[in-house]
Design a protein around this motif. Structure first.
Motif, short mmCIF file in Angstrom:
data_model
loop_
_atom_site.label_atom_id
_atom_site.label_comp_id
_atom_site.label_asym_id
_atom_site.label_seq_id
_atom_site.Cartn_x
_atom_site.Cartn_y
_atom_site.Cartn_z
N ALA A 1 -87.11 10.26 -13.59
CA ALA A 1 -87.93 10.74 -14.60
C ALA A 1 -87.14 10.86 -15.60
O ALA A 1 -87.46 10.66 -17.06
CB ALA A 1 -88.61 11.66 -14.17
N LYS A 2 -86.10 11.74 -15.64
CA LYS A 2 -85.07 12.23 -16.88
C LYS A 2 -84.55 10.93 -17.33
O LYS A 2 -84.48 10.93 -18.66
CB LYS A 2 -83.97 13.25 -16.17
CG LYS A 2 -83.22 13.76 -17.23
CD LYS A 2 -82.20 14.54 -16.48
CE LYS A 2 -81.46 15.28 -17.57
NZ LYS A 2 -80.28 16.10 -17.06
N SER B 1 -91.81 12.55 -16.80
CA SER B 1 -91.92 13.43 -15.95
C SER B 1 -92.32 12.64 -14.47
O SER B 1 -92.62 11.61 -14.53
CB SER B 1 -92.84 14.51 -16.11
OG SER B 1 -94.38 13.92 -16.16
N ARG B 2 -92.43 13.63 -13.29
CA ARG B 2 -92.75 13.01 -12.08
C ARG B 2 -93.98 12.26 -12.26
O ARG B 2 -94.36 11.28 -11.77
CB ARG B 2 -92.87 14.09 -11.01
CG ARG B 2 -93.28 13.58 -9.82
CD ARG B 2 -93.38 14.46 -8.59
NE ARG B 2 -93.86 14.08 -7.43
CZ ARG B 2 -94.25 14.96 -6.31
NH1 ARG B 2 -93.87 15.87 -6.48
NH2 ARG B 2 -94.96 14.36 -5.24
N GLU B 3 -95.09 12.90 -12.94
CA GLU B 3 -96.57 12.25 -13.18
C GLU B 3 -96.41 11.18 -14.08
O GLU B 3 -97.11 10.21 -13.82
CB GLU B 3 -97.15 13.43 -13.61
CG GLU B 3 -97.57 14.67 -12.78
CD GLU B 3 -96.49 15.70 -12.61
OE1 GLU B 3 -95.49 15.56 -13.69
OE2 GLU B 3 -96.60 16.31 -11.54
N SER B 4 -95.46 11.35 -14.89
CA SER B 4 -95.51 9.99 -15.88
C SER B 4 -94.47 8.83 -15.71
O SER B 4 -94.37 7.94 -16.25
CB SER B 4 -95.21 10.21 -17.26
OG SER B 4 -94.13 10.80 -17.43
N LYS C 1 -87.22 9.67 -19.73
CA LYS C 1 -87.67 10.63 -20.68
C LYS C 1 -89.01 10.98 -20.35
O LYS C 1 -89.99 10.93 -21.24
CB LYS C 1 -87.38 10.19 -22.07
CG LYS C 1 -86.02 10.23 -22.77
CD LYS C 1 -85.96 9.61 -24.17
CE LYS C 1 -84.45 9.77 -24.52
NZ LYS C 1 -83.52 9.03 -23.80
N ARG D 1 -86.68 13.33 -9.92
CA ARG D 1 -86.57 13.93 -10.94
C ARG D 1 -85.53 13.27 -11.90
O ARG D 1 -85.72 13.35 -13.09
CB ARG D 1 -86.11 15.38 -10.63
CG ARG D 1 -87.26 16.32 -10.21
CD ARG D 1 -86.84 17.79 -10.21
NE ARG D 1 -85.99 17.95 -8.95
CZ ARG D 1 -86.08 18.41 -7.71
NH1 ARG D 1 -87.57 18.65 -7.62
NH2 ARG D 1 -85.23 18.44 -7.00
#
Length: 577
Positions: free
Chosen positions: A419-420, A425-428, A423, A416
């Protein structure tokens, strides 16, 4: 292996490899003998046929590994022989060859005998004794109770398979190696007639807990074995301990439960390793404690990520099946008929404890440790690392139960946060990280191109500041904001522009001085860049050196840099040939 029969085999292989090398076999050859051996002996030993590829792989790996060390070791030996004043090779040399390069003493002796030399065996043994002493000093325990020779009579009955506590009687109390009563504050060893405390064995750590009685407490920090007795090691918190005293013994139940989960998971993982990697996998060591499990096993190459996923999947599949864990007390013959795996090097009595777990007896092993009642009690199994610890031995570490859950949660939190940062998400996350890496690579290319332009431009500007000294053009200047690579590139540009000359460039960042010195190749017979750099670096509180045409250095005193650069023409004039 590095011990026992495995070590003997390694010595034979390495001796063969060396003699093959002497006969002109510059490539691995020993492993090719497997085919001839299979043809001759395959009918008598079918496992040779089934394991042929594995045998060839392991032998080839051993040859390749030894080839890397043979040249280095032989160079060291040749150097020592060349400097030898007598006819005896020193013990320290023999030990270094053995300890660092894997030369068995008999291999060194072979070489010595060919040269008419002898070995200093006494010096070698002294070096080995020093190493053993260092190993003992680094040991986990302050006292080896087996080596201490306590010679405690009788035996302790272990009740810990069924019970976590009991009302027991003290048979022996030992303080500082002597049988005597223990007072508050004393570190002591307590032996009970019966105990629920598991003593460290088979890789499983010993139990901890408390012994209590009216007016007293003894904190058990470890449980070890000495012969047939369990040694409860710890400290008297209050009261007095003495033989005949009746105490309430209670283990740290939560700690035992976590340890049981890890131990049972070790058995399932051992079975999964053999199914995924092959039946050549055997246990080489293990550690099972409340926080993790560590398992060392024989395997000739790193375990791939795909294999690790399959191993993890198979273990969790057995956990989800939630089958009962079965134990049976039998003799060795019946245990082997049941397919139980025995660990090489372990001692087994007339009767053995067979542990079966998983669907269709997925894992069957001889084990005296404590285990869960059902595979589902393990909860969750996650592999946290895989690594090599020695030639042909790999190590896997893993966690179970709440430890595995915590590991998953920490991994999720890391994902997480990552991902932050990009910028996403977990998926991207993977896509975003790839985009960031691609952009960084492009920026690095752009920076390199700009630095090349800067070097060319700076070279042109600095060439105009050159002063003539003895037919050489000398440039000594500071380049603000330039890193070492930019200084090197600019120095090369300048040498090309000057034709015949000496270049010194410097920069300062975070209070550290970076220096580069260059001399055109045609003039290195007159002056050396390495000598100039040594002088310069000393002026700014540092060190440096290098080749006659290019040298590097640095220092920690930027305040003296300007004076050092100003003195370069005078130094060149004084030292030019």
């Amino acid at each position: 292996s590095n011990e026992g029969r495995g070590f003997v085999l390694r010595r034979i292989i390495r001796r063969a490899a060396r003699h093959g090398n002497k006969l002109g076999a510059n490539q691995p050859f020993f492993y090719k003998l497997t085919a001839a051996l299979v043809e001759l002996m395959g009918d008598a030993f079918p496992q040779l046929v089934s394991s042929r590829k594995q045998v060839e792989k392991v032998l080839l790996q051993e040859e390749e590994q030894f080839a890397k060390t043979l040249d280095k070791g032989l160079r060291l030996l040749e150097q020592d022989i060349a400097e030898l004043k007598g006819s005896e090779i020193p013990g320290e040399t023999i030990f270094t060859l053995y300890d660092t390069y894997g030369f068995p003493v008999d291999l060194t002796n072979d070489i010595a005998r060919e040269r008419g030399l002898t070995l200093d065996y006494e010096g070698y043994e002294k070096a080995m004794d020093r190493q053993r002493a260092r190993a003992r000093a680094a040991s986990k325990f302050g006292m080896d109770y087996n080596a201490a020779g306590l010679n405690i009579e009788g035996s302790t009955e272990f009740t810990g398979y069924e019970h976590i506590d009991g009302h027991e009687t003290i048979r022996t109390v030992i303080v500082d190696g002597n049988e005597k009563n223990a007072q508050a504050g004393d570190e002591a060893v307590v032996v009970l007639e019966r105990t629920p405390f598991y003593a460290e064995s088979g890789g499983q750590v010993g139990d901890t807990g408390l012994l209590t009685w009216s007016g007293g407490r003894f904190k058990v920090t470890d449980t070890q074995k000495e012969g047939s007795n369990h040694l409860h090691i710890g400290t008297v918190i209050e009261g007095e301990l003495f033989p005949g005293l009746e105490v309430d013994a209670r283990i740290d139940h939560a700690r035992r439960e976590r340890t049981k989960k890890n131990h049972s998971a070790t058995h399932l993982m051992h079975a999964a390793l053999r199914k995924v990697l092959g039946e050549h996998v055997t246990q080489k060591g293990s550690l099972v404690d409340p926080d993790k499990l560590r398992f060392d096993f024989s395997h000739f190459e790193p375990v791939t990520p795909e294999q690790l996923r399959e191993i993890e999947h198979q273990v969790n599949e057995q956990i989800l099946d939630n089958t009962p864990v079965q134990t049976e007390i039998t003799d060795m013959e019946q245990a082997q008929a049941k397919g139980a795996m025995a660990l090489f090097g372990e001692k087994y009595g007339d009767t053995v404890r067979v542990l079966s777990m998983g669907s269709e007896d997925y894992s069957v092993e001889l084990c005296g440790g404590t285990h869960v009642a059902r595979t589902g009690d393990i909860g969750l199994f996650r592999i946290t690392s895989e690594s090599g610890i020695s030639s042909g031995v790999r190590r896997i570490e893993a966690v179970t139960g709440f430890g595995a859950l915590e590991w998953v949660e920490e991994t999720e939190q890391t994902l997480r946060e990552a991902a932050k940062l990009v910028k996403g998400s977990r998926e991207s996350l993977v896509e975003k990280v790839q985009q960031t890496l691609d952009r960084n690579r492009q920026l690095e290319k752009d920076i390199n191109a700009l630095q090349a332009k800067l070097a060319s431009s700076a070279g042109t500007d600095l060439a105009g500041s050159a002063v003539e000294v003895g037919g050489l053009k000398v440039v000594a200047s500071e380049m603000e904001g330039a890193d070492r690579k930019a200084l090197m590139e600019t120095a090369d540009q300048l040498k090309n522009k000057l034709g015949k000359g000496v270049v010194v460039l410097a920069s300062v960042e975070d209070g550290k001085v970076t220096l580069v010195a260059g001399v055109t190749k045609s003039d290195t017979g007159r002056i050396k860049a390495g000598d100039l750099m040594k002088h310069l670096a000393e002026q700014v509180g540092g060190k440096g050196g290098g080749r006659p045409d290019m040298a590097q250095g640095g220092g920690s005193d930027p305040s003296r840099l300007a004076d050092a650069l100003a003195e370069v023409p005078a130094w060149v004039e004084k030292n030019i040939a």
